[in-house]
Design an enzyme around this catalytic site. Structure first.
Site, PDB file in Angstrom:
ATOM      1  N   LYS A  22       0.828  -1.215   0.000  1.00  0.00           N
ATOM      2  CA  LYS A  22       0.000   0.000   0.000  1.00  0.00           C
ATOM      3  C   LYS A  22       0.857   1.257   0.000  1.00  0.00           C
ATOM      4  O   LYS A  22       0.646   2.171  -0.803  1.00  0.00           O
ATOM      5  CB  LYS A  22      -0.907  -0.008   1.237  1.00  0.00           C
ATOM      6  CG  LYS A  22      -1.607   1.315   1.502  1.00  0.00           C
ATOM      7  CD  LYS A  22      -2.527   1.232   2.710  1.00  0.00           C
ATOM      8  CE  LYS A  22      -2.002   1.854   3.975  1.00  0.00           C
ATOM      9  NZ  LYS A  22      -1.828   3.295   4.002  1.00  0.00           N
ATOM     10  N   ASN A  23       1.822   1.301   0.917  1.00  0.00           N
ATOM     11  CA  ASN A  23       2.560   2.560   1.098  1.00  0.00           C
ATOM     12  C   ASN A  23       3.608   2.812   0.016  1.00  0.00           C
ATOM     13  O   ASN A  23       4.253   3.860   0.018  1.00  0.00           O
ATOM     14  CB  ASN A  23       3.173   2.623   2.500  1.00  0.00           C
ATOM     15  CG  ASN A  23       2.105   2.875   3.558  1.00  0.00           C
ATOM     16  OD1 ASN A  23       0.963   3.219   3.229  1.00  0.00           O
ATOM     17  ND2 ASN A  23       2.460   2.696   4.819  1.00  0.00           N
ATOM     18  N   CYS A 117      -5.247   7.962   9.170  1.00  0.00           N
ATOM     19  CA  CYS A 117      -5.453   7.431  10.525  1.00  0.00           C
ATOM     20  C   CYS A 117      -5.094   8.465  11.576  1.00  0.00           C
ATOM     21  O   CYS A 117      -4.183   9.271  11.386  1.00  0.00           O
ATOM     22  CB  CYS A 117      -4.594   6.179  10.726  1.00  0.00           C
ATOM     23  SG  CYS A 117      -5.108   4.791   9.720  1.00  0.00           S
ATOM     24  N   ARG A 122      -0.313  14.971  13.406  1.00  0.00           N
ATOM     25  CA  ARG A 122       0.561  14.506  12.306  1.00  0.00           C
ATOM     26  C   ARG A 122       0.910  15.704  11.410  1.00  0.00           C
ATOM     27  O   ARG A 122       0.322  15.885  10.347  1.00  0.00           O
ATOM     28  CB  ARG A 122      -0.121  13.396  11.502  1.00  0.00           C
ATOM     29  CG  ARG A 122      -0.363  12.149  12.303  1.00  0.00           C
ATOM     30  CD  ARG A 122      -1.073  11.070  11.486  1.00  0.00           C
ATOM     31  NE  ARG A 122      -0.192  10.352  10.592  1.00  0.00           N
ATOM     32  CZ  ARG A 122      -0.594   9.360   9.789  1.00  0.00           C
ATOM     33  NH1 ARG A 122      -1.849   8.992   9.779  1.00  0.00           N
ATOM     34  NH2 ARG A 122       0.265   8.746   8.987  1.00  0.00           N
ATOM     35  N   ASP A 306       3.786   0.448  12.090  1.00  0.00           N
ATOM     36  CA  ASP A 306       2.571  -0.132  11.490  1.00  0.00           C
ATOM     37  C   ASP A 306       2.352  -1.597  11.894  1.00  0.00           C
ATOM     38  O   ASP A 306       1.340  -2.191  11.507  1.00  0.00           O
ATOM     39  CB  ASP A 306       2.608  -0.016   9.960  1.00  0.00           C
ATOM     40  CG  ASP A 306       2.269   1.390   9.489  1.00  0.00           C
ATOM     41  OD1 ASP A 306       1.959   2.244  10.338  1.00  0.00           O
ATOM     42  OD2 ASP A 306       2.319   1.639   8.270  1.00  0.00           O
ATOM     43  N   ARG A 398      -9.228  -0.230   3.908  1.00  0.00           N
ATOM     44  CA  ARG A 398      -8.351   0.776   3.299  1.00  0.00           C
ATOM     45  C   ARG A 398      -7.005   0.166   2.923  1.00  0.00           C
ATOM     46  O   ARG A 398      -6.331   0.660   2.019  1.00  0.00           O
ATOM     47  CB  ARG A 398      -8.088   1.912   4.300  1.00  0.00           C
ATOM     48  CG  ARG A 398      -9.212   2.895   4.427  1.00  0.00           C
ATOM     49  CD  ARG A 398      -8.763   4.104   5.205  1.00  0.00           C
ATOM     50  NE  ARG A 398      -7.390   4.424   4.869  1.00  0.00           N
ATOM     51  CZ  ARG A 398      -6.494   4.936   5.696  1.00  0.00           C
ATOM     52  NH1 ARG A 398      -6.821   5.235   6.915  1.00  0.00           N
ATOM     53  NH2 ARG A 398      -5.274   5.177   5.291  1.00  0.00           N
TER      54      ARG A 398
END
Ligand code: UD1
Length: 420
Positions: A22-23, A117, A122, A306, A398
């Site tokens: 994903k990232n 999230c 952040r 994560d 997600r």
């Protein structure tokens, strides 16, 4: 709205194929905006964040063509800069990559403030520091971020005050076509940073040093289209490794790069789990008892933040008292209240959770408070006899490609049900 129901307490046995990361996928999708040509991106995970990212580009005028389940052609030749939908951008943290990509393509950007999230505050000050160093003036109001390089972009040296994955990738996107040489120091070293560099280089970029803390970018005048396959998702693989251990099962997890999993593998081994590495798979099993350990989350190659909630579930089931220290984000322990509902013995003090292990948790109705926290609830449910209900599962979707299907194939009694 849907929920997940798990009738747990059964060991997971079988094989799970890891999807694309994903990232890495998200910055690469937004990186296509830099290219006035067709890019074919393979191994994209089928997850909501990818769908939303593609939708954002499509709304801006990109031609998106699905070639097969995990392969898309993205052509951003005719994209209108500054036209992204605020509503869609707010659904993603990774939409901040639009800033770097628009700056790189147009010398200016106008993008809604990112969502994502909730792990406490952040900020994106380091992203902005990087854009300003490249020649942009940046303005932020509550809803939008605007950047303009009035005299054009110029390569430069940037030393980040802290290690940030997002800021490192965003500056790479902004600088790849900036005249001159940009050097990023104190850069993040995650595998997805290397993947973005490899993608941009495949398009004709000149980026070296990705994967170290110093990245050098020689600006090129133009990028061209390419075919590129995303690397496997180490967090997805790590999640299933922990699920195998938590259920006392045996899983072969394929399509992985074992080196990316080393920090997770070594902690699992410390806890008594058997991990066997192959060229592109890991096999994980637990026969005896889990033993306690301590974990501190760190930027790569340290233990990933994560994986923190998933690892905490294992600590809840281990013999003895474990400590989990979160050093990347301010507030990433909201999920512990959900585990406490399942009988977990956890005390949070600041950025440390003290976890007293016990042989089993109790089934309960719990919520996914964020993406990885949701994955942790799934692991807790799989390991617990009786029916665990997990609400708010859109957060899990997600980031996990076919989580329910992959787990069912390995013997899990797990299903989705509509709510209300
Ligand atoms: C990305 C990942 C997220 C992962 C995190 C750390 C995406 C979309 N998200 O998030 O899943 O948990 O990396 O591996 O890829 N910080 C600042 N100022 C900045 C930028 C960051 O203070 O300008 C702080 C953050 O608040 C945090 C720390 O630096 O405390 C690390 O954040 P960063 O690495 O940037 O994470 P994200 O890019 O937000």
């Amino acid at each position: 709205m849907e929920k997940i129901l798990i009738d747990g307490g059964k060991p997971l046995v079988g094989e799970i194929e890891t999807s694309g990361m994903k990232n890495a996928a998200l910055p690469i999708i937004f990186g296509c905006l830099l290219v006035k040509d067709r890019c074919v991106i393979e191994n994209l995970p089928e997850i909501d964040d990818v769908e939303v990212s593609l939708q954002i580009l499509a709304d801006m005028g990109a031609r998106i063509e699905q070639i097969d389940r995990t392969t898309y052609a993205i052509d951003c030749t005719k994209v209108r800069g500054g036209s992204s939908s605020l509503e869609l951008v707010r659904r993603l943290r990774a939409s901040y990559y639009l800033l770097g990509a628009e700056i790189g393509r147009y010398g200016k950007a106008y993008v809604g403030s990112p969502g994502g999230c909730d792990f406490g505050c952040r900020p994106i000050d380091q992203h902005i520091k990087g854009f300003e160093a490249l020649g942009c003036t940046v303005r932020m109001d509550g809803n939008y971020v605007e950047a303009v390089a009035h005299s054009g972009l110029q390569g430069t040296n940037i030393f980040f005050d802290l290690v940030s994955v997002g800021a490192t990738m965003n500056v790479m996107l902004a600088a790849v076509c900036a005249p001159g040489v940009t050097v990023i120091e104190n850069a993040a070293r995650e595998p997805h940073i290397v993947d973005l560099a490899n993608f941009l280089n495949t398009c004709g970029g000149q980026i070296s040093g990705a994967g170290t803390d110093t990245i050098k970018i020689k600006g090129v005048t133009e990028l061209h289209g390419c075919s590129y396959a995303i690397i496997p998702d180490m967090i997805e693989a790590g999640t299933y490794m922990i699920a195998a251990a938590a259920t006392g099962g045996r899983l072969k997890i394929t399509n992985v790069i074992p080196k990316h999993l080393e920090s997770i593998t070594s902690k699992l081994c410390e806890m008594g789990v058997t991990v066997t590495e192959g060229d592109d798979f890991v096999e994980v099993s637990l026969e005896g008892k889990l033993t306690r350990t301590n974990v501190k989350t760190l930027p790569y190659p340290g233990f990933p933040t994560d994986m923190q909630p998933q690892m905490a579930v294992l600590m809840c089931l281990a013999d003895g008292i474990s400590k989990m220290h979160e050093s990347v984000f301010d507030n990433r322990f909201r999920y512990t209240e959900e585990l406490i509902r399942m009988g977990a013995l956890i005390k949070v003090s600041g950025k440390t959770a003290i976890i007293e292990g016990k042989p089993a948790l109790n089934p309960a109705r719990v919520r996914a408070v964020d993406l990885r926290a949701g994955a942790a609830m799934v692991i807790a449910g799989l390991a617990t006899k009786g029916v665990t209900e997990i609400d708010n599962i859109r957060l899990i979707e997600r980031g996990y490609d076919d989580l329910v299907g992959k787990l069912r194939n390995c013997g899990a009694d797990i299903r989705k049900e509509s709510v209300g």
